[in-house]
Design an enzyme around this catalytic site. Structure first.
Site, PDB file in Angstrom:
ATOM      1  N   HIS A   1     -51.690 -27.514 117.348  1.00  0.00           N
ATOM      2  CA  HIS A   1     -52.090 -26.626 118.443  1.00  0.00           C
ATOM      3  C   HIS A   1     -51.375 -26.915 119.760  1.00  0.00           C
ATOM      4  O   HIS A   1     -50.914 -26.007 120.429  1.00  0.00           O
ATOM      5  CB  HIS A   1     -53.596 -26.787 118.628  1.00  0.00           C
ATOM      6  CG  HIS A   1     -54.203 -25.872 119.640  1.00  0.00           C
ATOM      7  ND1 HIS A   1     -54.069 -24.502 119.567  1.00  0.00           N
ATOM      8  CD2 HIS A   1     -54.954 -26.114 120.740  1.00  0.00           C
ATOM      9  CE1 HIS A   1     -54.721 -23.943 120.576  1.00  0.00           C
ATOM     10  NE2 HIS A   1     -55.241 -24.898 121.308  1.00  0.00           N
TER      11      HIS A   1
ATOM     12  N   GLU B   1     -66.604 -26.109 126.845  1.00  0.00           N
ATOM     13  CA  GLU B   1     -65.837 -26.484 125.658  1.00  0.00           C
ATOM     14  C   GLU B   1     -65.992 -27.974 125.406  1.00  0.00           C
ATOM     15  O   GLU B   1     -66.485 -28.711 126.253  1.00  0.00           O
ATOM     16  CB  GLU B   1     -64.356 -26.117 125.862  1.00  0.00           C
ATOM     17  CG  GLU B   1     -64.159 -24.626 126.001  1.00  0.00           C
ATOM     18  CD  GLU B   1     -62.701 -24.202 125.932  1.00  0.00           C
ATOM     19  OE1 GLU B   1     -61.858 -24.977 125.479  1.00  0.00           O
ATOM     20  OE2 GLU B   1     -62.424 -23.068 126.339  1.00  0.00           O
TER      21      GLU B   1
ATOM     22  N   HIS C   1     -55.907 -28.239 116.479  1.00  0.00           N
ATOM     23  CA  HIS C   1     -57.138 -27.521 116.805  1.00  0.00           C
ATOM     24  C   HIS C   1     -58.008 -27.538 115.568  1.00  0.00           C
ATOM     25  O   HIS C   1     -57.528 -27.264 114.464  1.00  0.00           O
ATOM     26  CB  HIS C   1     -56.835 -26.079 117.230  1.00  0.00           C
ATOM     27  CG  HIS C   1     -57.990 -25.463 117.942  1.00  0.00           C
ATOM     28  ND1 HIS C   1     -59.130 -25.095 117.286  1.00  0.00           N
ATOM     29  CD2 HIS C   1     -58.197 -25.188 119.242  1.00  0.00           C
ATOM     30  CE1 HIS C   1     -59.992 -24.607 118.164  1.00  0.00           C
ATOM     31  NE2 HIS C   1     -59.447 -24.660 119.364  1.00  0.00           N
TER      32      HIS C   1
ATOM     33  N   LEU D   1     -53.515 -24.541 130.846  1.00  0.00           N
ATOM     34  CA  LEU D   1     -53.132 -23.392 131.679  1.00  0.00           C
ATOM     35  C   LEU D   1     -53.176 -23.811 133.145  1.00  0.00           C
ATOM     36  O   LEU D   1     -52.312 -23.445 133.949  1.00  0.00           O
ATOM     37  CB  LEU D   1     -54.077 -22.214 131.418  1.00  0.00           C
ATOM     38  CG  LEU D   1     -53.954 -21.558 130.029  1.00  0.00           C
ATOM     39  CD1 LEU D   1     -55.102 -20.584 129.779  1.00  0.00           C
ATOM     40  CD2 LEU D   1     -52.617 -20.830 129.872  1.00  0.00           C
TER      41      LEU D   1
ATOM     42  N   ARG E   1     -61.772 -32.754 120.515  1.00  0.00           N
ATOM     43  CA  ARG E   1     -61.094 -32.043 119.430  1.00  0.00           C
ATOM     44  C   ARG E   1     -60.557 -32.945 118.320  1.00  0.00           C
ATOM     45  O   ARG E   1     -60.622 -32.598 117.153  1.00  0.00           O
ATOM     46  CB  ARG E   1     -59.898 -31.279 119.997  1.00  0.00           C
ATOM     47  CG  ARG E   1     -60.318 -30.032 120.640  1.00  0.00           C
ATOM     48  CD  ARG E   1     -59.128 -29.276 121.131  1.00  0.00           C
ATOM     49  NE  ARG E   1     -59.640 -28.075 121.750  1.00  0.00           N
ATOM     50  CZ  ARG E   1     -58.907 -27.210 122.400  1.00  0.00           C
ATOM     51  NH1 ARG E   1     -57.611 -27.401 122.521  1.00  0.00           N
ATOM     52  NH2 ARG E   1     -59.437 -26.150 122.928  1.00  0.00           N
TER      53      ARG E   1
ATOM     54  N   ARG F   1     -55.481 -34.057 124.978  1.00  0.00           N
ATOM     55  CA  ARG F   1     -55.736 -33.064 126.039  1.00  0.00           C
ATOM     56  C   ARG F   1     -57.192 -32.611 126.036  1.00  0.00           C
ATOM     57  O   ARG F   1     -57.748 -32.278 124.997  1.00  0.00           O
ATOM     58  CB  ARG F   1     -54.848 -31.848 125.812  1.00  0.00           C
ATOM     59  CG  ARG F   1     -55.122 -30.708 126.763  1.00  0.00           C
ATOM     60  CD  ARG F   1     -54.328 -29.486 126.366  1.00  0.00           C
ATOM     61  NE  ARG F   1     -54.842 -28.888 125.163  1.00  0.00           N
ATOM     62  CZ  ARG F   1     -55.158 -27.586 125.033  1.00  0.00           C
ATOM     63  NH1 ARG F   1     -54.993 -26.774 126.053  1.00  0.00           N
ATOM     64  NH2 ARG F   1     -55.601 -27.109 123.906  1.00  0.00           N
TER      65      ARG F   1
HETATM   66  C1  LIG Z   1     -53.912 -19.823 120.157  1.00  0.00           C
HETATM   67  C2  LIG Z   1     -53.852 -20.652 121.411  1.00  0.00           C
HETATM   68  C3  LIG Z   1     -54.970 -20.728 122.240  1.00  0.00           C
HETATM   69  C4  LIG Z   1     -54.923 -21.491 123.411  1.00  0.00           C
HETATM   70  N1  LIG Z   1     -56.014 -21.495 124.246  1.00  0.00           N
HETATM   71  C5  LIG Z   1     -55.924 -22.153 125.425  1.00  0.00           C
HETATM   72  C6  LIG Z   1     -56.982 -22.080 126.376  1.00  0.00           C
HETATM   73  O1  LIG Z   1     -57.984 -21.409 126.159  1.00  0.00           O
HETATM   74  N2  LIG Z   1     -56.841 -22.764 127.544  1.00  0.00           N
HETATM   75  C7  LIG Z   1     -55.736 -23.521 127.830  1.00  0.00           C
HETATM   76  O2  LIG Z   1     -55.667 -24.111 128.913  1.00  0.00           O
HETATM   77  N3  LIG Z   1     -54.726 -23.588 126.954  1.00  0.00           N
HETATM   78  C8  LIG Z   1     -54.787 -22.919 125.778  1.00  0.00           C
HETATM   79  N4  LIG Z   1     -53.741 -22.992 124.891  1.00  0.00           N
HETATM   80  C9  LIG Z   1     -52.545 -23.734 125.288  1.00  0.00           C
HETATM   81  C10 LIG Z   1     -51.794 -22.912 126.325  1.00  0.00           C
HETATM   82  O3  LIG Z   1     -51.786 -21.562 125.929  1.00  0.00           O
HETATM   83  C11 LIG Z   1     -50.376 -23.396 126.479  1.00  0.00           C
HETATM   84  O4  LIG Z   1     -50.344 -24.779 126.633  1.00  0.00           O
HETATM   85  C12 LIG Z   1     -49.728 -22.768 127.708  1.00  0.00           C
HETATM   86  O5  LIG Z   1     -49.874 -21.389 127.652  1.00  0.00           O
HETATM   87  C13 LIG Z   1     -48.271 -23.158 127.785  1.00  0.00           C
HETATM   88  O6  LIG Z   1     -47.684 -22.406 128.800  1.00  0.00           O
HETATM   89  P1  LIG Z   1     -46.145 -22.588 129.099  1.00  0.00           P
HETATM   90  O7  LIG Z   1     -45.820 -21.657 130.197  1.00  0.00           O
HETATM   91  O8  LIG Z   1     -45.842 -24.024 129.265  1.00  0.00           O
HETATM   92  O9  LIG Z   1     -45.427 -22.148 127.727  1.00  0.00           O
HETATM   93  P2  LIG Z   1     -45.539 -20.804 126.887  1.00  0.00           P
HETATM   94  O10 LIG Z   1     -46.617 -19.932 127.358  1.00  0.00           O
HETATM   95  O11 LIG Z   1     -45.558 -21.188 125.449  1.00  0.00           O
HETATM   96  O12 LIG Z   1     -44.151 -20.085 127.201  1.00  0.00           O
HETATM   97  C14 LIG Z   1     -42.949 -20.634 126.726  1.00  0.00           C
HETATM   98  C15 LIG Z   1     -41.854 -19.616 126.953  1.00  0.00           C
HETATM   99  O13 LIG Z   1     -40.587 -20.199 126.726  1.00  0.00           O
HETATM  100  C16 LIG Z   1     -39.797 -19.329 125.924  1.00  0.00           C
HETATM  101  N5  LIG Z   1     -38.793 -20.141 125.253  1.00  0.00           N
HETATM  102  C17 LIG Z   1     -38.985 -21.174 124.400  1.00  0.00           C
HETATM  103  N6  LIG Z   1     -37.800 -21.695 124.042  1.00  0.00           N
HETATM  104  C18 LIG Z   1     -36.852 -20.984 124.680  1.00  0.00           C
HETATM  105  C19 LIG Z   1     -35.434 -21.043 124.715  1.00  0.00           C
HETATM  106  N7  LIG Z   1     -34.723 -21.941 124.003  1.00  0.00           N
HETATM  107  N8  LIG Z   1     -34.768 -20.147 125.484  1.00  0.00           N
HETATM  108  C20 LIG Z   1     -35.436 -19.207 126.196  1.00  0.00           C
HETATM  109  N9  LIG Z   1     -36.782 -19.111 126.196  1.00  0.00           N
HETATM  110  C21 LIG Z   1     -37.472 -19.996 125.456  1.00  0.00           C
HETATM  111  C22 LIG Z   1     -40.808 -18.664 125.022  1.00  0.00           C
HETATM  112  O14 LIG Z   1     -40.280 -17.522 124.434  1.00  0.00           O
HETATM  113  C23 LIG Z   1     -41.917 -18.411 126.033  1.00  0.00           C
HETATM  114  O15 LIG Z   1     -41.633 -17.280 126.797  1.00  0.00           O
HETATM  115  C24 LIG Z   1     -53.760 -22.224 123.726  1.00  0.00           C
HETATM  116  C25 LIG Z   1     -52.652 -22.150 122.879  1.00  0.00           C
HETATM  117  C26 LIG Z   1     -52.682 -21.367 121.738  1.00  0.00           C
HETATM  118  C27 LIG Z   1     -51.469 -21.296 120.866  1.00  0.00           C
END
Ligand SMILES: Cc1cc2nc3c(=O)[nH]c(=O)nc-3n(C[C@H](O)[C@H](O)[C@H](O)COP(=O)(O)OP(=O)(O)OC[C@H]3O[C@@H](n4cnc5c(N)ncnc54)[C@H](O)[C@@H]3O)c2cc1C
Length: 530
Positions: free
Chosen positions: A346, A116, A239, A387, A285, A381
């Site tokens: 993004h 990437e 993005h 992830l 990006r 980033r």
């Molecule tokens: C389309 C897309 C593609 C991506 N591709 C990549 C990739 O290829 N590689 C990579 O490294 N990253 C990628 N990213 C970024 C990556 O997916 C995220 O940064 C990562 O998944 C964040 O994980 P997290 O556990 O911090 O939060 P999330 O996975 O967003 O989880 C957050 C959780 O908190 C919950 N929540 C939020 N607020 C509250 C609240 N007030 N009360 C209770 N629950 C709440 C939500 O419902 C959810 O369950 C991508 C993101 C997107 C949107």
């Protein structure tokens, strides 16, 4: 009031990874505001960046991350995430995660690594183009099998309970959280000495975003209200390539398509990235997003196009089945025609300031994953590092919370006092404010900024904040009202951070100060409620 050893808010990669470890040591409440799989994690396509190939090295991954971060990465955070990554990936594979493999010329089987933008080597582990969904499934399967984890779906965290606000004469600490049960409308109290924010990012603050609906910045807003330090919120990653189609809200066209030779062209089929950066389509990006923005402004077009038609159709269909099928559903056959794309919000590079163990400035409150600002991403980033960060920081935070744990202190926590008893009478005001915030952030606080536009946004947000507060105090709380309240807070934090950085760096680009100013700004932007 219910008591747990650990309260985790959010069921993405960070929250689930923490929960699985914590459940070995005590009772766990896993609070999540919609269904358990609703998260940014489930939407991740490209994969996880990790050094697993012999042609790669930790030093190269570290160097690429530091380069993308434009001088603001914390090298200790970068080193920790990069060097501990392979162990966390091995554990994920052990519990059932499947990454794609390929056969080498010698007939051996090895991990199929994607490339990437900004990466000098192929190092992105993936499962087709639905890596996040597969990770989420793997972790959720394990969580479901664990009796020690109580998953509270459709429960939204509202605000933290802190000893400061409760009037205890001791160091200010987080001792619990108020949580709205969406089904009953009742706000309950959860008590723990360890509260872990894993609420993800704030893409919904912008009109166009790749993020799902849950990404409303709740964690940052809650931490801010509780007095924790927030950092670098001006660095929002756009993005470069989100599908442009009137019928689809947010669908990402993965960077890996450019990694596999996809080129960006304008409406007349002219390739333009070579005029913007020597790495062309694989430039970082922010540079690609700005180039697309500039091309769209120059030509007046609503989108540009991503063309991978030179690759064999079979390869495209097997490597990008999800993107291929989705485009086809909207009448675009990417094996034969270029895909219309626009940039979209993004990733939130800033967030709740933490150390390398996820500890925030508020005792008892941890933040991991996208909601946190560890210093890994700096001003931009590197693709697919997030992830990995979620997994590494979940592990580190867990280790920290279970090391030298002091005995639990008994607190008498007050029940939630509802501000108003009647239901919101005019939903139109909520939806109007919601849309107004998202549009003004897109128009005034987007990819290219100026002080004048930022000031305009700040003024409007102050008024919106007052309106939203009125709603919050006068009516029964609902997820819509709470999300709107968080959205306006986070939008204001992005604007305030952006206004205080009088230079351009990484993802923050302003026409008023188009150059770096290392003498004055080679440091994080931090904010704290006073
Ligand atoms: C389309 C897309 C593609 C991506 N591709 C990549 C990739 O290829 N590689 C990579 O490294 N990253 C990628 N990213 C970024 C990556 O997916 C995220 O940064 C990562 O998944 C964040 O994980 P997290 O556990 O911090 O939060 P999330 O996975 O967003 O989880 C957050 C959780 O908190 C919950 N929540 C939020 N607020 C509250 C609240 N007030 N009360 C209770 N629950 C709440 C939500 O419902 C959810 O369950 C991508 C993101 C997107 C949107």
């Amino acid at each position: 009031m219910r008591e747990f050893d650990f309260i985790i808010i959010g069921s993405g990669i960070a929250g689930l990874s923490f929960a699985l470890r914590a459940a070995e040591k005590g009772s766990v409440a896993l609070v999540t505001k919609r269904g358990r799989a609703d998260s940014n994690t489930a939407w991740a396509q490209g994969g996880v960046a990790c050094v697993v190939s012999e042609e790669d090295s930790f030093e190269l991954h570290i160097r690429d991350t530091l380069t993308a971060g434009a001088g603001l990465c914390h090298e200790d955070a970068v080193r920790a995430v990069v060097t501990e990554g392979p162990q966390r990936i091995a554990e994920l594979i052990e519990i059932g995660m499947h990454f794609d493999h390929r056969e080498t010329l010698n007939g051996e089987n090895e991990l199929d690594l994607g490339k990437e933008g900004g990466h000098s080597k192929r190092r992105v582990l993936h499962f087709q183009d639905s890596t996040g969904m597969e990770i989420e499934r793997t972790l959720l399967d394990r969580v479901a099998a664990h009796p020690g984890i109580e998953v509270m779906e459709n429960h939204m965290a509202v605000d933290f309970l802190t000893t400061g606000k409760l009037g205890y004469a001791m160091q200010n600490s987080c001792v619990g959280v108020y949580v709205l049960n969406e089904a009953t409308g009742v706000v309950g109290t959860l008590r723990s000495d360890v509260v872990v924010l894993a609420t993800g990012g704030c893409g919904k603050v912008y009109l166009y975003t790749t993020n799902p609906d849950v990404a409303t910045g709740d964690g940052v807003a809650m931490a801010w209200r509780a007095g924790a330090t927030i950092a670098n919120m001006e660095f929002i990653q756009f993005h470069p390539t989100c599908l442009f189609h009137p019928e689809i809200k947010s669908f990402l066209i993965s960077e890996v398509i450019r990694g596999e030779g996809g080129i960006l062209v304008d409406a007349s089929g002219r390739r333009f990235m070579e005029h913007h950066h020597p790495q062309k389509e694989l430039a970082p990006r922010d540079i690609v997003a700005r180039a697309i923005d500039a091309e769209m402004k120059r030509s007046g077009s609503k989108c540009v196009f991503l063309d991978i038609t030179h690759q064999p159709a079979d390869f495209i269909k097997s490597r990008f089945p999800n993107i291929y099928e989705t485009c086809l559903r909207y009448g675009i056959d990417m094996t034969r025609q270029p895909i219309p794309v626009v940039p979209a919000a993004h990733y939130q590079c800033g967030g709740v300031r933490t150390d390398l163990n996820g500890e925030t400035s508020l005792r008892g409150l941890y933040a991991i994953g996208e909601v946190a600002c560890t210093g890994l991403h700096g001003a931009n980033r590197l693709a697919s590092n997030s992830l990995l960060e979620g997994m590494v920081l979940a592990h580190r935070a867990f280790e920290k919370t279970t090391r030298n744990r002091p005995p639990r202190v008994a607190f008498d926590l007050p029940e939630w006092r509802p501000g108003g008893v009647s239901d919101v009478d005019e939903m139109v005001v909520i939806s109007h404010n919601w849309e107004e915030i998202r549009r003004l952030m897109w128009d005034y606080v987007g990819i290219v900024r100026t002080d004048k536009r930022l000031q305009r946004a700040a003024t409007r947000l102050r008024n919106l904040h007052a309106e939203v507060q009125e709603f919050y105090w006068n009516f029964k709380v609902t997820t819509d009202v709470l999300e709107l309240r968080n959205l306006v807070t986070v939008a204001s934090l992005v604007v305030d951070c952006a206004l205080s950085r009088k230079e351009s760096r990484g993802l923050h680009f302003t026409l008023d100060y188009p150059e770096h100013d290392d003498a004055k700004f080679l440091h994080d932007t931090t904010m704290r409620r006073t």
